[in-house]
Design a protein around this motif. Structure first.
Motif, PDB file in Angstrom:
ATOM      1  N   UNK A   1      56.511  53.778  49.902  1.00 33.95           N
ATOM      2  CA  UNK A   1      56.527  54.377  51.238  1.00 33.95           C
ATOM      3  C   UNK A   1      56.092  53.363  52.292  1.00 33.95           C
ATOM      4  N   UNK A   2      55.210  52.464  51.933  1.00 35.48           N
ATOM      5  CA  UNK A   2      54.727  51.490  52.919  1.00 35.48           C
ATOM      6  C   UNK A   2      55.838  50.524  53.357  1.00 35.48           C
ATOM      7  N   UNK A   3      56.923  50.407  52.559  1.00 34.66           N
ATOM      8  CA  UNK A   3      58.000  49.500  52.933  1.00 34.66           C
ATOM      9  C   UNK A   3      59.013  50.155  53.871  1.00 34.66           C
ATOM     10  N   UNK A   4      58.861  51.443  54.140  1.00 32.74           N
ATOM     11  CA  UNK A   4      59.766  52.119  55.062  1.00 32.74           C
ATOM     12  C   UNK A   4      59.446  51.706  56.492  1.00 32.74           C
ATOM     13  N   UNK A   5      60.443  51.747  57.340  1.00 36.63           N
ATOM     14  CA  UNK A   5      60.234  51.378  58.737  1.00 36.63           C
ATOM     15  C   UNK A   5      59.454  52.433  59.497  1.00 36.63           C
ATOM     16  N   UNK A   6      59.050  52.075  60.689  1.00 34.30           N
ATOM     17  CA  UNK A   6      58.276  53.004  61.524  1.00 34.30           C
ATOM     18  C   UNK A   6      59.077  54.249  61.863  1.00 34.30           C
ATOM     19  N   UNK A   7      60.371  54.081  62.137  1.00 34.77           N
ATOM     20  CA  UNK A   7      61.196  55.235  62.511  1.00 34.77           C
ATOM     21  C   UNK A   7      61.296  56.226  61.354  1.00 34.77           C
ATOM     22  N   UNK A   8      61.433  55.716  60.129  1.00 42.20           N
ATOM     23  CA  UNK A   8      61.527  56.599  58.964  1.00 42.20           C
ATOM     24  C   UNK A   8      60.204  57.311  58.718  1.00 42.20           C
ATOM     25  N   UNK A   9      59.099  56.587  58.838  1.00 39.12           N
ATOM     26  CA  UNK A   9      57.782  57.220  58.636  1.00 39.12           C
ATOM     27  C   UNK A   9      57.530  58.278  59.701  1.00 39.12           C
TER      28      UNK A   9
ATOM     29  N   UNK B   1      56.998  62.221  58.873  1.00 38.56           N
ATOM     30  CA  UNK B   1      55.764  62.899  59.278  1.00 38.56           C
ATOM     31  C   UNK B   1      56.054  64.200  60.024  1.00 38.56           C
ATOM     32  N   UNK B   2      57.203  64.288  60.682  1.00 37.79           N
ATOM     33  CA  UNK B   2      57.544  65.482  61.431  1.00 37.79           C
ATOM     34  C   UNK B   2      58.247  66.555  60.610  1.00 37.79           C
ATOM     35  N   UNK B   3      58.443  66.333  59.318  1.00 39.99           N
ATOM     36  CA  UNK B   3      59.147  67.283  58.472  1.00 39.99           C
ATOM     37  C   UNK B   3      58.145  68.090  57.641  1.00 39.99           C
TER      38      UNK B   3
END
Length: 120
Positions: free
Chosen positions: A100-108, A112-114
């Motif tokens: 999960x830490x390798x995901x971009x900011x937009x994906x995180x 987080x909003x789901x």
């Protein structure tokens, strides 16, 4: 955790549609010139294997999403949105093939909003 949950194992992969060359008949010590009429097109596919935690009648489910070119953040969010429809309102525990830490900011930020998604 909600007892009605899907466990989804998700991963994506890409392939190049160029030729695979194993051996040539060039003289020893001379670099062979290989010519082909194909261009280096790429294709990608994301796949998810799902299992419902409390309803064995649903069984295991396999979903995949092929795409020409490579996946970017928007493409992966589209795949996850389709998984949301597939799971029909149940909670999803997502086990991804990448940390999960390798995901971009937009994906995180999207994850987080789901409220239906629990990434591991």
């Amino acid at each position: 955790m909600n007892s009605r949950a899907w466990i989804l194992f998700l991963d994506e992969s890409g392939v190049s549609l160029g030729p695979q060359v194993r051996r040539t008949y060039a003289p020893r010590g001379r670099t062979p010139l290989l010519r082909h009429r194909l261009n280096r097109k790429r294709a990608s596919m994301a796949g998810a294997l799902g299992h419902h935690s409390t309803d064995p009648e649903r069984g295991a489910r396999l979903r995949f999403h092929p795409k020409p070119g490579s996946y970017d953040t928007a493409g992966l969010i589209e795949v996850l949105e389709r998984m949301k429809v597939f799971c029909r309102g149940d909670t999803v525990v997502l086990v991804w093939g990448r940390p999960v830490r390798s995901l971009g900011r937009a994906m995180r930020a999207w994850a987080d909003g789901q409220d239906w998604l629990t990434p591991t």
